[in-house]
Design a protein around this motif. Sequence first.
Motif, PDB file in Angstrom:
ATOM      1  N   SER A  75       0.833  -1.269  -0.051  1.00  0.00           N
ATOM      2  CA  SER A  75       0.005  -0.005   0.184  1.00  0.00           C
ATOM      3  C   SER A  75       0.918   1.199  -0.064  1.00  0.00           C
ATOM      4  CB  SER A  75      -0.951   0.129   1.304  1.00  0.00           C
ATOM      5  OG  SER A  75      -0.252   0.423   2.373  1.00  0.00           O
ATOM      6  N   SER A 109      -2.019  -0.435  -9.709  1.00  0.00           N
ATOM      7  CA  SER A 109      -2.452  -0.666  -8.461  1.00  0.00           C
ATOM      8  C   SER A 109      -3.962  -1.472  -8.482  1.00  0.00           C
ATOM      9  CB  SER A 109      -3.113   0.724  -8.174  1.00  0.00           C
ATOM     10  OG  SER A 109      -3.962   1.275  -9.033  1.00  0.00           O
ATOM     11  N   ARG A 143      -7.080  -2.393  -6.302  1.00  0.00           N
ATOM     12  CA  ARG A 143      -8.303  -1.624  -5.201  1.00  0.00           C
ATOM     13  C   ARG A 143      -8.796  -2.791  -4.308  1.00  0.00           C
ATOM     14  NH1 ARG A 143     -10.682   3.461  -6.945  1.00  0.00           N
ATOM     15  NH2 ARG A 143      -9.777   4.004  -8.751  1.00  0.00           N
ATOM     16  N   GLY A 195      -3.179  -2.886  -3.415  1.00  0.00           N
ATOM     17  CA  GLY A 195      -1.950  -2.189  -3.333  1.00  0.00           C
ATOM     18  C   GLY A 195      -1.292  -2.099  -4.697  1.00  0.00           C
ATOM     19  N   MET A 199       1.780  -7.266   2.907  1.00  0.00           N
ATOM     20  CA  MET A 199       0.315  -7.455   3.248  1.00  0.00           C
ATOM     21  C   MET A 199      -0.043  -8.880   3.980  1.00  0.00           C
ATOM     22  SD  MET A 199      -1.055  -4.911   1.650  1.00  0.00           S
ATOM     23  CE  MET A 199      -2.677  -5.080   1.578  1.00  0.00           C
TER      24      MET A 199
END
Length: 146
Positions: free
Chosen positions: A27, A57, A59, A64, A146
């Motif tokens: 992120s 990217s 969503r 991230g 993550m």
Amino acid sequence: MLKLGKLADYATVLMTVLAARPRELCSAHELADRTHVPLPTVSKLLKLLGKAGLVESLRGVSGGYRLLRTPESLTVADIIHAVEGPIALTECSAHGSGCGIESTCGTRSNWRVIDTAVRRALESVTLAQMAAPMTRRMIESPVKFM
């Protein structure tokens, strides 16, 4: 002094963090924390890098950013171009320059030679090479994004 802009420097730092774990998502907040680059600057750079096709990217809660290409196929020149535009050391090195003395300048051809050498040097260094020290640190003390 000849130097790159701060944004190009910061973009390279962000990209090395992404290159250290190219398949994982990170992120903008995590990138800001890991690099100590302010979050608004990270967000701005990620937008520029995305527009240039260097990062994507995703969503959502597990979203991230990640590299769109392998670290071995990206160069420092790609990153600089994405953030600052075409690489040119002098006005006459850029195509379509607006230099007022271009037609009478005796150094123009030499500046183009120098510009080409610098551009080739930046094109010869991959993101994988830039990220090598980062990758070694992450192997020694792994931290999952993550």
